[in-house]
Enzyme design. Structure first.
Site, PDB file in Angstrom:
ATOM      1  N   GLN A  99      76.607  16.112  20.594  1.00  0.00           N
ATOM      2  CA  GLN A  99      75.748  17.066  21.301  1.00  0.00           C
ATOM      3  C   GLN A  99      75.243  16.415  22.596  1.00  0.00           C
ATOM      4  OE1 GLN A  99      71.576  18.257  20.406  1.00  0.00           O
ATOM      5  NE2 GLN A  99      72.477  20.217  19.815  1.00  0.00           N
ATOM      6  N   TYR A 185      65.039  22.404  27.153  1.00  0.00           N
ATOM      7  CA  TYR A 185      65.619  21.292  27.900  1.00  0.00           C
ATOM      8  C   TYR A 185      66.261  21.816  29.199  1.00  0.00           C
ATOM      9  CZ  TYR A 185      64.506  18.806  23.634  1.00  0.00           C
ATOM     10  OH  TYR A 185      63.824  18.270  22.569  1.00  0.00           O
ATOM     11  N   ARG A 232      74.700  25.247  22.536  1.00  0.00           N
ATOM     12  CA  ARG A 232      73.542  25.624  21.717  1.00  0.00           C
ATOM     13  C   ARG A 232      72.524  26.356  22.586  1.00  0.00           C
ATOM     14  NH1 ARG A 232      69.164  22.352  17.873  1.00  0.00           N
ATOM     15  NH2 ARG A 232      69.757  23.509  16.004  1.00  0.00           N
TER      16      ARG A 232
END
Length: 368
Positions: A99, A185, A232
């Site tokens: 990730q 983020y 994601r």
């Protein structure tokens, strides 16, 4: 046989089940250098019976770090450390994606030479990150400062960092990468009108706000193959200054663009705290219509909820977090209806093997 244990295919990868290990920050790298180690290799290998392992979030550059002791994938030493992890997982029969992560404004001055994290706009996230005090060695939560707004000409360099990180992940032996565009983020902050106040090509309209995500995913897909790339998202997160009523429609527009690129999957990070907003059924249906690839979900699922969403056809794979921490053999326990061990939240961030590799697989106690 239940749906959880039915084989499926994600991109170029055949999965023996629809159970994934969710990406979870654990903060146990070797220092200095944020280097993955043998302990991490053991941790992931213990959980290799998952249909798919998604690693903890891994920073693509020093600029992308926001928490102490989180792993990177931008130095030779980090790549070598991750190679130990992928070899251990593959030896144990597993499949593993890295990730890729840039925290953006979710950071702390200690990680930046000028003391300023970067973001789309100079707006503090009203959030905290886990950092270790250099003098005491103790970890704790610290406030994020007001970040520095990125200059337009800096943005392509961050896309290049993602591409290099994907190349490094391939060289380290990963089966693919998941681009972290959730939970406030950096990429998520591009997408939301609450955090993106730019007036250049990356701000304003929906098309402009999804531009960075689309450019970055397309560049990574061109480097390692679209069928080895997932992303994601967190459509309904409201924490960290991310409450944006436009987010669901923006993310559906992003999903349509990603479908044209042909990536393997979209992973929905669902809020799992008390009184968190639910992910509406109409959004799930709209996402299915917008995106032709696989759908992963994560966030407070147990076996029963997982089976239900798979039966409705609203997800293809379900990722489990805390249950998989405490039960390294979670697929077996679900398959055989075995009791689950309890999760110890005190050992989540940092530390040694205790609460990391010390959870045991189930032992049969019936007499021979």
């Amino acid at each position: 046989m239940t749906l959880l244990f039915a084989p499926t295919r994600i991109g170029q990868l055949d999965l023996p089940s629809r159970i994934a290990l969710a990406p979870m920050t654990r903060c146990r790298t070797d220092q200095p250098g944020n280097i993955p180690n043998e302990m991490m290799a053991d941790y992931y290998a213990q959980r290799a019976s998952a249909g798919l392992i998604l690693t903890e979030a891994t920073q693509i550059s020093q600029q992308g770090q926001g928490y102490s002791f989180t792993p990177g994938i931008h130095t030779d030493a980090q790549v070598a450390g991750w190679r130990k992890v992928t070899e251990a997982v593959h030896t144990a029969g597993g499949r593993i994606f890295s990730q890729l992560w840039h925290v953006g404004r979710m950071s702390h001055p200690m990680f930046h030479a000028d003391g300023l994290p970067v973001a789309l706009s100079a707006i503090a996230p009203e959030a905290t990150v886990w950092v270790v005090d250099a003098q005491t060695g103790q970890g704790g939560m610290a406030e994020c400062p007001t970040p520095r707004a990125l200059e337009t000409e800096e943005i392509p360099g961050i896309t290049a960092d993602y591409v290099q990180a994907a190349r490094n992940a391939r060289d380290a032996g990963f089966d693919g990468v998941e681009i972290h565009a959730a939970n406030g983020y950096l990429i998520d902050s591009f997408l939301r009108s609450s955090s993106n106040k730019r007036d250049d090509a990356y701000g304003g309209s929906v098309e402009s706000r999804i531009r960075f995500a689309v450019e970055t995913v397309a560049a990574v897909a061109a480097e390692i193959g679209a069928d080895r790339v997932g992303i994601r998202i967190s459509p309904f997160i409201t924490q960290r200054g991310m409450d944006d009523p436009e987010a669901p429609e923006t993310l559906l527009a992003l999903a349509r663009a990603l479908g044209r690129i042909g990536i393997a999957y979209i992973h929905i990070a669902e809020a799992d705290w008390d009184d968190a907003p639910e992910t509406p059924r109409d959004f799930r249906l709209a996402l299915r219509a917008a995106f032709p690839g696989a759908i992963l979900v994560a966030g407070g699922y147990d076996k029963e909820r997982a089976e239900a969403i798979l039966a409705e056809g609203l997800a293809d794979v379900v990722a489990f977090g805390r249950p998989f921490i405490a039960n390294p053999d979670l697929p077996r326990r679900y398959a055989e209806n075995l009791p689950l061990a309890a999760f110890d939240g005190e050992t989540l961030f940092g530390g040694d093997r205790q609460g990391y590799t010390t959870y045991a697989a189930y032992e049969d106690t019936a007499p021979a």
